[in-house]
Structures are given as C-alpha cells and as structure tokens.
Design an enzyme around this catalytic site. Structure first.
Site, PDB file in Angstrom:
ATOM      1  CG  ASP A   1     -22.151   4.252 -21.682  1.00 35.54           C
ATOM      2  OD1 ASP A   1     -22.557   5.258 -21.084  1.00 35.54           O
ATOM      3  OD2 ASP A   1     -22.729   3.153 -21.650  1.00 35.54           O
TER       4      ASP A   1
ATOM      5  CG  ASP B   1     -24.254  -1.048 -21.190  1.00 37.88           C
ATOM      6  OD1 ASP B   1     -24.499   0.143 -21.443  1.00 37.88           O
ATOM      7  OD2 ASP B   1     -25.019  -1.779 -20.538  1.00 37.88           O
TER       8      ASP B   1
ATOM      9  CG  ASP C   1     -24.980   1.892 -16.841  1.00 40.40           C
ATOM     10  OD1 ASP C   1     -25.827   2.710 -16.432  1.00 40.40           O
ATOM     11  OD2 ASP C   1     -25.195   1.110 -17.776  1.00 40.40           O
TER      12      ASP C   1
END
Length: 925
Positions: A656, A652, A344
């Site tokens: 995800d 997070d 990310d």
C-alpha cells in the site's frame, strides 16, 4: 568451463525481460534457465560472478535532496515571501521585537514542513529493512546460512515455518506450504502454495508457485529457486513506486498559494503606486517611503500563517480523540475536502475476525448470531433458538468443528483472541455459542491421533477415544463429498447422500461471500489408536457445512452511509477474492455498478486489460476492486486524481506504500499496519476502523470551515487599512494610522480575536452537505461581497471619525488612536458575525463558543493599555481618549454588526426559500 559460463547470456536476457513470467514456468524450466542443480546449488565461484553481474540483494537508495536544500525549499512559497517582506519592513521601522516575532513564525512553519518531509522519506528506509534477514541456502552441495544480501539469482533457498522469504523465489518443492502475504497483496488469510505453473497473466495474489521477498512462511516447508533480487523483486518495485509518487499540495495550500501570489502583487503594486504619486507631488522621499511601507504593513495578513498552523494543530488534537493520529498538519484540512475514500476491506471495513454465519446440517439451514471471536450469540432457525436435540447432524457438525481443531479462543484483558488459524477459531466460537465447552468434550472424547491438513488431500482428521470412538474430519467440500457415501439425518440415522443438493447449497453460500468448510465422521474401531489416509479414503458420513466470513463492522456500515450522504464516494480496494469482496461491499452498502442486483467487482486481471484512457470512467462507476496488485492500487488513485478527485487511501501493507503516498491523504492502520505504510501515510488510525475515518473527515470539514471564517474575518481589516491609507494619499491628508499602529492591530487582533474561531463548534448538518468543489475558490462571490462591504464600512467609520476628531480640535495622536481603536472594536463586533458564514448568530447560539467573549474581553483590556498607559503611548504614538470618544467608537462597531447581521439574515432567508422551492420544481418536472 562450466555450463553456467557457456549459457551466461540466457540468464541476463530472461532475468531482465521476463521477470513477470517465472510463475508460468515449470520448476525444471526455471532451473534450466538459471543453470543450477537443485541438489547441489551454485558454486562459490559462480556466486561471485553473479554478484558482480546482478549486484547485492539490497534495494538501491534513491539520491535525495540534501537537508539544507530541503529546508530552504520551505521558504519557496508566496505567503512566506509576504511574511519575509513584513519582517524587512518592521525591521526598517526599528520594530525589532515585531520583526523577530514575524520571522519566528516563518522559521517555525519552515521547520515543521522540513520535519514532515523528512519523515515521509523514511518509508523507503523501512522498505530496505524489510529485506534484511538471514537465509539458508544450498551451495556446493552443503547447507549454509548467509546474509540475505548475498543471495543471487539461481541460489537454492530452504524455508520452513517462521522464515521470511529473502528474495523472490520460484518454488521447486513445497510441503503443506502456507504463506502470509497480507503485507504485499492484502490477502486476509495465509495462502496455500504449490509448485505447479500458473497462467502468465495471473496477478500477484494468484501466483501460487512463487514466494515473494518480505512475506512469511506460516506453515510447512519449501525449497525455492531465487529468481529476482534487490530492486527487481516485487517489494523493490514498490520502493520505486514510492519514490516516484508525487507529493501533492492540499486543496487549502493550493488556494492559499494562489491567494498569496495575488496578494503579493497587489501589495507591491499599490505600494509602488503610492510611492510614485507622492514622489511626483514633491513629497519628501523618506516620508514617501514610510507611507509605502505603512500601506504594505496594512495589507499583509501577518496573522494568517499563525492562525492556519494553530487551527490545524487543534484539529490534530480533536482527531486524536477520535482515534486518528495526524502525521502532517495539512492532512487535517485535506480530510475536509475529501470526496473519495479508497478503503481496504480486512480490518477496516470488516471485523478482521472470521465468523461462522450459516450452517447446513441434516438438510436444514441455520444462522449463527453474534460477530467476531466473542462467543456471544446463538444458533437460530427461522429466527428462533435451535434445539440441538432435534437435529443430531447439527450437533455432530458443531462437535467436529470444535474437536477437529488445533486453534483455541482465549479472553485476554477483556478481548477475545485466537491462538492459531482464524478459520479454526471461528469453528470453536460457533460451537461455544451452541453451549459446547472444549475442555469438557475433550475429556469425554480425548484425541488419540490426527492427520494434519495437507494441501494434497485438502482435509484434516482427528481420532477420538471414549465410549464411542470416532474420527472427525473437516476440509474442502470436494474432498469430503468424494469420501462420503452417507449423510447423517436429524434423527441420528444415516441416509442417502444428495451431493447435488449440497453443491447447490455451497454455491449459494459462496455467492454470499462465505468460505465454506464440510464436515464428516467415521465410527472408529474399539482400541484404535492411530488414523491415516487409508482409514478416511471412503465410506464417511457427511455431517454438514459451516459457512464463515470476516463480517462487516456495524459502525463501518453506519460511517459508509454517512459518508455517502455527505457526497463522498467509498470504494473498496482489496487483495481478497472478487466474490467475497462484492458480498461484503453489498452488506456494507457501497454504491457502484451492479449486475442482477449484485455489485460488480473489477479484478486485477481485468485492470491489466483496461487502458489509461478508459480507466478513469470505469473507476468512477465501480465500487469494488479485488485481487489488486500493488502497482494497480497506485494506478487507481492516479485515475481518480485525473478527474480532480481528492482521494483518501487506506492501507496497512508494504504493497500500500506507493498508493498511500500518491493519495491526497494516505491513511495507515495503527494496529496491523507495517512501518512502510505508516511512514508513507499522512494519518494513522489507532483502531483500524473505517468509522474513525468518517469522524476525521467530519473534524476536517470543521477545521476548514473555521479557517475560512478566520480568512473572511481578517481580510476586511487589511482591506480597510489599505483603503484608509490610499484615501489619505488621494486627499493628500495626514496619515490616519502610523505603520506601527497598523502592525499593532494586525498582530493583537489575530491572536486575541481571530484565533477564538478555532474553538467554534461544528455547525449542524456538516456531514449532510457535499464536499467542497476542488475548483471553488477560497472566497466565493458572496464572501467577497461581504469582505468588500465590511472593508468599506471600516473605511467610512474610521476615516469619518478621524476627520471629526480633528475638526473637534483633537490632536493627531488622539485622532490616530481613535482610528486604531475603531478597527479593534469593529473587528470585535464582526467576529460575532463570522462565527457562522451563513447562519444568523441566533441560529447557532449566542454562547456556544464562550472563547469568543474571553477573546473580546482580553482584546479590550489590551487596547485599554494601548490607550491609557504612558509606556504604550510612547511606544506606539497613542493617546488617552475620553468617554464620548469611546461611545462613538462603540457605536461604529454596533452599526457594522447590525448591517452585516441584516445582510446575513436576508441571504439566509433567500437560500431557505430556494431550497423549499426546489422539491416543487422537481415534482413539476
């Protein structure tokens, strides 16, 4: 009969088939299709009917395997079969303690596996909890607060700041609405929402007319139409993805399974062959059976699962010190084999702290040093500190950013934090770097009135009193230029506004991934106490631009470079916009497809047009994926795995979860991560920092190295023991070792010698080599050759001394004790050779791992008890030895050590010559 009842089929058809298209419908169309009056809401009668049709607004729990079945499946592994066989064998031998120990190892490993799998399933429970909330609805013309589980498609919900969306909602009315969708889409800042329809093919992050279950209203108010509930919501689809994601075996467990399966059949085959040969010779069946049992005990590496568990556990401890908490033991080894990291952007590769980096004021460009919310840095021009007195436009631009601002920056326990909007916080930090103090400015120019930011107008304005009353404004470039007629010059005078030049500068800043805000001012009248849109509609004075970005972490940039040097591809998968993502990726140093010298980002909308056949090629070449939907993250991971890639995935948010579970190793953020992400992951970063991933990969490689060293160390013993028993069968001689003595060697040396390799430090250059190929076997040809070499050396030295002792008149017990001790001593010497599988011991340092010598010392002490204490003599059939016998045994160990050292030295020199010759060949080519 109500209108709803007459059009009942239309509701069912639309909700089931066109769920993705609600965002592309006008509010009136959506209301008509669900047959609801936005001013009255549904009747209670209609709610009851729809609850029967659609069910409750909860996510269905998938039926899981029972706890008993899940536990029993932990025994369904070839290596466990071997250990269970060893348990039965030792039980038949009457060695109840050893049998209990081996079975204890099996039981502990199975319990650990059971607990780990049970925890992984908690991700779905966490998702269900994310939808449990209260909701304010309009029913029968009245406002009611109900449990969110009672919502049905067609309900009208009322939302305000702080509320969580209880279902997927089509916005009907919205006033200054901002929604935090980071958990669902990965968007780093709150998203402005509106009621206008958007394109049908827009990805999740661009559906500005929708509110999604589990996201949170951060600002403003809204009225929404519930269009999807329960499993059909976006978060419900994520649950389905998590349930369908595969639990993948790690590279090591795959290799150990293959090795164990082969070993199992070899052991059974050899034992059966020995039994058959001896039986045909006419030997006593009971003695023949015990011989087959002895061979099985000798071939089984009883200490392997213990060593694997302990080495992985120590790896967990080491990684915890590097801010990586391992939830599943096998993740330690998987990290060492990782060859792709999908990361990310926000907070992992970046600071997660908006920072002003460029300012344009009075026609001049400035850079701002320092990163994050800590007000350390300065305003520079041409790498020199800028003088505010030389540019009045710069001074006023910074003042506008500080005073037209509702957020504050505070230091708490040594950390600088923002209270309010991060964008506004970045403006205050920039002003403080120039020497301005908020309290001092507010005392000089106290705020009298303000126009809060509204999405309709795209700006905020504040009126300030004092000697020179002034109105400051900040907002979008378009909104400011539309209202400005003049520009403030460096001298403080007003001049012509060059809109084209400003727009060119904005384009340049935006191409670098900067979020650009414009600033303006207007002299207020004396005694003016209020400000409204009429005052700010025209004749404003343009002050300048401030461009900000969430900057990359310095340590993340270094870690990315180290990973790429180690042959690990790093890819950014983010919910942010393509331009910002590509700019950050370029700064970080990611490698991928480029156009005009810039990294090319593939967007979620583009991914929708790419077929499954073409996707793996595109994913391999692309480093940046932006505006990606949850199901697309999962698709990207699967595409990489289709190329036999070992994928580590960070995340997070709720979105995800599926990708984290599908990845070979899922990495959740400890600070910003949701419970769903953490429960679906294998590892949690306590500092949300990419550099911690690099550190964990390095530790994982070290653990894998040490596991390989242990296997290379232990196999020659099992090979030597099997060969010496087979030779005794072929020669029809007495057994050189009793089964209980074989078990003694295997168990004590594994614990006291082999496990000392756990403490072996990482070898130099561990991150300079490429990842281990996924198709590479656990033992390479070179290591197999060394295993055979040492196994035959053990056979020759032990059986040779066995025959020699018998020839010299030693008893059978003495000769067997000599053989047992030869194996212990040779393993001790060979342990020194196994501290590195490639480098000679002189190159890694004789004393860099003192635990090896502690282990050898402890082993010699225990073996002395085995030889010289009456109790052990009685228990194991051993016998005391004299000094000359011990010298011959030590000589055998030294000989093996010397031969293996010479073999390693030759191979090392040949490899060095090959590496040295490679550049010359490349030059010639």
């Amino acid at each position: 009969m109500s209108v709803t009842e007459e059009k009942r089929p239309a509701i069912t058809t639309l909700s089931s088939n066109n769920a993705r298209d609600w965002h592309s419908l006008a509010p009136r169309e959506a209301l008509d299709l669900l047959q609801v009056d936005p001013k009255q809401g549904l009747t209670q009668e209609e709610v009851t009917r729809r609850q029967e049709q659609y069910g409750r607004n909860i996510m269905t729990q998938k039926k899981q395997q029972s706890a008993l079945v899940l536990f029993l499946l932990q025994f369904h592994q070839p290596l466990i079969y071997i250990l269970l066989l060893a348990t039965i064998v030792t039980l038949l031998l009457g060695e109840y303690i050893d049998s209990s120990v081996i079975f204890g190892v099996v039981l502990i490993n199975s319990v650990i596996g059971f607990i780990q799998e049970s925890k992984a399933l908690a991700a779905i429970d966490a998702l269900s909890k994310s939808m449990s909330a209260k909701a304010t609805v309009l029913r029968d013309g009245s406002k009611k607060q109900i449990d969110a589980s009672e919502l049905v498609p067609g309900d009208i919900v009322l939302l305000q700041s702080g509320d969580k969306f209880p279902a997927d909602v089509r916005l009907v009315q919205a006033r200054d609405l901002k929604v935090d969708e980071s958990a669902l889409t990965g968007e780093s800042v709150a998203v402005e929402k509106h009621t206008e329809a958007v394109a049908a093919d827009d990805v999740l992050g661009d559906r500005f007319s929708m509110g999604f279950a589990s996201t949170v209203v951060t600002y403003g108010q809204a009225t929404g139409l519930v269009v999807e509930t329960g499993d059909k919501t976006e978060v419900g689809k994520i649950q389905e993805s998590i349930s369908s994601a595969q639990n993948l075996d790690t590279p090591l467990t795959i290799k150990i399974k293959e090795f164990s399966r082969l070993l199992l059949w070899v052991i059974l085959g050899l034992s059966a062959a020995v039994f058959l040969v001896e039986y045909l010779r006419g030997a006593d069946p009971a003695d023949t059976f015990m011989l087959a049992v002895a061979l099985a005990v000798g071939a089984i590496p009883e200490g392997l699962p213990v060593a694997v568990t302990i080495m992985l556990a120590l790896g967990v401890s080491k990684m915890a010190k590097r801010r990586a908490i391992i939830r599943k033991l096998v993740a330690v080894e998987t990290l060492g084999s990782t060859n792709v990291i999908c990361s990310d952007k926000t907070g992992t590769l970046t600071q997660n702290q908006m920072t002003v980096q460029q300012i344009m004021a009075g026609g001049e460009k400035y850079t701002v040093t320092g990163l994050g919310y800590r007000p350390d840095g300065e305003i520079q021009q041409d790498e020199k500190t800028a003088e505010l007195s030389s540019n009045q436009a710069l001074e006023q631009c910074l003042k506008a950013g500080l005073l037209c601002n509702d957020s504050t920056v505070k230091e708490t326990d040594g950390q600088w934090l923002i209270e309010g909007d991060p964008t506004e916080g970045a403006l205050e930090v920039a002003a403080r770097k120039a020497g301005f103090e908020r309290r001092e400015l507010e005392d000089q120019q106290p705020r009298q009135d303000a126009i809060p930011f509204e999405s309709e107008y795209q700006y905020m304005a504040t009126l300030h009193g004092g000697e020179n009353p002034v109105i400051y404004l900040k907002g979008s470039v378009e909104a400011m230029l539309e209202r400005c007629s003049q520009a403030l010059l460096p001298s403080g005078e007003q001049g012509d506004l060059d809109k084209q030049s400003i727009e060119t500068q904005v384009e340049q800043m935006a191409s670098e991934g900067l979020r650009v805000l414009a600033f303006a001012m207007l002299q207020a009248g004396n005694g003016q106490s209020r400000v409204d849109h009429e005052h700010t509609s025209s004749d404003l004075v343009f002050l300048g631009l401030q461009g900000m970005i969430d900057p990359p972490r310095k340590e993340a940039m270094e870690a990315v470079a180290l990973c790429q040097r180690a042959g690990i591809d790093v890819k950014m998968i983010t919910g942010d916009h393509a331009v910002t993502a590509a700019a950050i990726a370029s700064q970080i140093g990611l490698k991928g497809n480029q156009k005009n010298g810039q990294l090319v980002a593939v967007t979620g909308k583009q991914l929708q047009q790419i077929g499954d056949q073409e996707l793996p090629d595109i994913v391999e070449k692309t480093a940046v994926f932006a505006r990606v939907a949850p199901e697309q993250k999962l698709r990207l991971v699967k595409a990489l795995q289709s190329r036999d890639r070992v994928v580590a995935m960070t995340g997070d948010g709720v979105n995800d979860g599926p990708a984290l579970k599908q990845a070979n190793i899922g990495i959740a953020m400890g600070i910003t991560g949701t419970d769903v992400a953490k429960d679906a992951s294998d590892m949690v970063l306590t500092d949300d920092n990419f550099s911690s991933i690099e550190g964990a990969v390095e530790e994982g490689r070290g653990v894998f190295d040490n596991l390989t060293k242990f296997i290379v160390w232990t196999l020659p013993t099992n090979l030597g023991e099997s060969l010496i028993l087979l030779l005794a069968v072929v020669l029809n001689s007495q057994l050189p070792m009793q089964p209980v003595q074989l078990l003694w060697v295997n168990m004590t040396t594994s614990v006291l010698l082999g496990l000392m390799l756990v403490f072996e430090p990482k070898e130099p250059g561990i991150m300079d080599r490429p990842p281990r190929p996924t198709d590479q076997p656990l033992l390479t040809t070179k290591l197999i050759m060394r295993t055979l070499l040492v196994g035959f050396l053990m056979l020759i030295s032990s059986y040779g001394l066995f025959l020699y002792e018998l020839d010299q008149g030693a008893t059978l017990a003495e000769a067997q004790t000599v053989v047992t001790t030869v194996f212990v001593v040779v393993e001790s010497f060979y342990l020194l050779n196994c501290r590195s599988l490639v480098r000679p011991i002189g190159q890694i340092g004789w004393f860099t791992n003192p635990w090896v010598y502690y282990g050898i010392g402890a082993m010699f002490l225990v073996q002395a008890l085995f030889i010289y204490t009456p109790f052990m003599n009685m228990l194991f059939g051993s016998s005391p030895l004299d000094g000359m016998q011990l010298l011959r045994i030590i000589g055998a160990g030294a000989l093996v050590f010397t031969i293996v050292s010479i073999e390693k030295q030759i191979r090392f020199r040949l490899a060095a010559q090959k590496r040295k010759a490679a550049p010359k060949r490349e030059q010639l080519a």
